[in-house]
Motif scaffolding. Structure first.
Motif, PDB file in Angstrom:
ATOM      1  N   MET A   1       6.875  10.838   8.126  1.00 61.19           N
ATOM      2  CA  MET A   1       6.978   9.930   9.273  1.00 61.19           C
ATOM      3  C   MET A   1       5.608   9.515   9.807  1.00 61.19           C
ATOM      4  SD  MET A   1      10.077   9.066   9.715  1.00 61.19           S
ATOM      5  CE  MET A   1       9.959   8.257  11.314  1.00 61.19           C
ATOM      6  N   ASN A   2       4.577  10.299   9.509  1.00 61.22           N
ATOM      7  CA  ASN A   2       3.221   9.960   9.931  1.00 61.22           C
ATOM      8  C   ASN A   2       2.491   9.083   8.917  1.00 61.22           C
ATOM      9  OD1 ASN A   2       3.199  11.257  12.449  1.00 61.22           O
ATOM     10  ND2 ASN A   2       2.798  13.240  11.503  1.00 61.22           N
ATOM     11  N   SER A   3       3.193   8.671   7.869  1.00 67.39           N
ATOM     12  CA  SER A   3       2.616   7.803   6.839  1.00 67.39           C
ATOM     13  C   SER A   3       3.409   6.494   6.797  1.00 67.39           C
ATOM     14  CB  SER A   3       2.685   8.499   5.477  1.00 67.39           C
ATOM     15  OG  SER A   3       2.406   7.591   4.433  1.00 67.39           O
ATOM     16  N   PRO A   4       2.751   5.344   6.980  1.00 69.97           N
ATOM     17  CA  PRO A   4       3.479   4.070   7.055  1.00 69.97           C
ATOM     18  C   PRO A   4       4.398   3.785   5.870  1.00 69.97           C
ATOM     19  CG  PRO A   4       1.215   3.776   7.777  1.00 69.97           C
ATOM     20  CD  PRO A   4       1.304   5.177   7.229  1.00 69.97           C
ATOM     21  N   GLY A   5       3.929   4.080   4.644  1.00 72.59           N
ATOM     22  CA  GLY A   5       4.744   3.795   3.466  1.00 72.59           C
ATOM     23  C   GLY A   5       6.023   4.610   3.424  1.00 72.59           C
ATOM     24  N   HIS A   6       5.888   5.905   3.715  1.00 76.50           N
ATOM     25  CA  HIS A   6       7.054   6.790   3.697  1.00 76.50           C
ATOM     26  C   HIS A   6       8.007   6.453   4.842  1.00 76.50           C
ATOM     27  CE1 HIS A   6       3.584   9.054   1.986  1.00 76.50           C
ATOM     28  NE2 HIS A   6       4.443   9.163   1.001  1.00 76.50           N
ATOM     29  N   ARG A   7       7.425   6.211   5.997  1.00 75.56           N
ATOM     30  CA  ARG A   7       8.229   5.848   7.169  1.00 75.56           C
ATOM     31  C   ARG A   7       9.020   4.578   6.898  1.00 75.56           C
ATOM     32  NH1 ARG A   7       7.770   6.747  12.831  1.00 75.56           N
ATOM     33  NH2 ARG A   7       8.619   4.997  14.042  1.00 75.56           N
ATOM     34  N   SER A   8       8.402   3.636   6.182  1.00 74.50           N
ATOM     35  CA  SER A   8       9.081   2.387   5.851  1.00 74.50           C
ATOM     36  C   SER A   8      10.329   2.633   5.020  1.00 74.50           C
ATOM     37  CB  SER A   8       8.114   1.464   5.102  1.00 74.50           C
ATOM     38  OG  SER A   8       8.764   0.280   4.694  1.00 74.50           O
ATOM     39  N   ASN A   9      10.255   3.542   4.050  1.00 73.95           N
ATOM     40  CA  ASN A   9      11.435   3.882   3.257  1.00 73.95           C
ATOM     41  C   ASN A   9      12.499   4.546   4.113  1.00 73.95           C
ATOM     42  OD1 ASN A   9      10.953   2.917   0.668  1.00 73.95           O
ATOM     43  ND2 ASN A   9       9.921   4.770  -0.016  1.00 73.95           N
ATOM     44  N   ILE A  10      12.085   5.513   4.936  1.00 77.77           N
ATOM     45  CA  ILE A  10      13.029   6.271   5.758  1.00 77.77           C
ATOM     46  C   ILE A  10      13.760   5.369   6.751  1.00 77.77           C
ATOM     47  CG2 ILE A  10      13.164   8.044   7.572  1.00 77.77           C
ATOM     48  CD1 ILE A  10      10.881   9.507   6.017  1.00 77.77           C
TER      49      ILE A  10
END
Length: 210
Positions: A171-180
């Motif tokens: 959640m603190n990483s834009p790319g991963h947060r975008s998927n989630i």
């Protein structure tokens, strides 16, 4: 790829494809199954949410897996502890989606199985990347396991010790947060594997159905 502290890494990838996805099943207990009339190894595998190959491997006493008989005892591999970790991550994903006004993602046990294989493959082949030397891209891997989808994405991580810790990293990483928090996906699978040194490897696979 983003570094999340010492020995803690994560990476995200996403892609849109034009395919379809199988439906999901509910959880079932592990242990021993008594074969009933009409049972097949495939039906038993689906009931207990494991792969046929894992079921066959756990039952070397079955000479011909295509011929099982009522009354036979089938050993069901127990990975309830692993599933508990995976389902906790899915629960945390849906909490984040709820906070952001998004619908929950449906847990897909078949995708969890593929994600689990990916995590184990990263341990076995000593790599950390979306591209697997064994299965190729995440999308090729899902297809090779019979998963069909119209959109797909993947988050990976290692070194985080708990579901909450790995979710914090993602959640603190834009790319991963975008998927989630993507509005595209409606189903999810999470797979975790533990290396011999105790390091956890985590994989999230997101899918759109249909």
């Amino acid at each position: 790829m983003k570094h999340i502290g010492k020995l803690r890494k994560s990476a995200a990838i996403f892609l849109i494809l034009v395919l379809m996805l199988f439906p999901v099943q509910a959880f079932a207990q592990s242990g021993t199954h008594t074969v009933a009339p009409g049972d097949t190894m495939w039906k038993i595998a689906v009931r207990y949410q494991i792969g046929v190959s894992e079921l066959i491997q756990a039952n070397p006493q079955i000479g011909n897996p295509s011929m099982i008989y009522p009354g036979q005892k089938i050993n069901i591999p127990s990975i309830d502890d692993v599933k508990a970790l995976e389902q906790k991550v899915i629960e945390l994903v849906n909490q984040q989606r709820a906070y952001n006004g998004l619908p929950a993602l449906k847990s897909n046990w078949e995708v969890c199985r593929v994600a689990r294989y990916k995590s184990q493959d990263m341990i076995d082949k000593h790599y950390f990347a979306h591209q697997s030397p064994t299965y190729g891209s995440p999308f090729n891997m899902m297809e090779s396991f019979g998963i069909r989808f119209s959109a797909a994405g993947e988050n990976i991580a290692y070194g985080q010790r708990t579901p909450q810790e790995v979710m914090n990293s993602w959640m603190n990483s834009p790319g991963h947060r975008s998927n989630i928090l993507s509005k595209t996906y409606n189903q999810i699978g999470v797979g975790v594997a533990k290396a011999s040194n105790g390091t956890f490897y985590w994989t999230q696979m997101f899918i759109k159905y249909p």
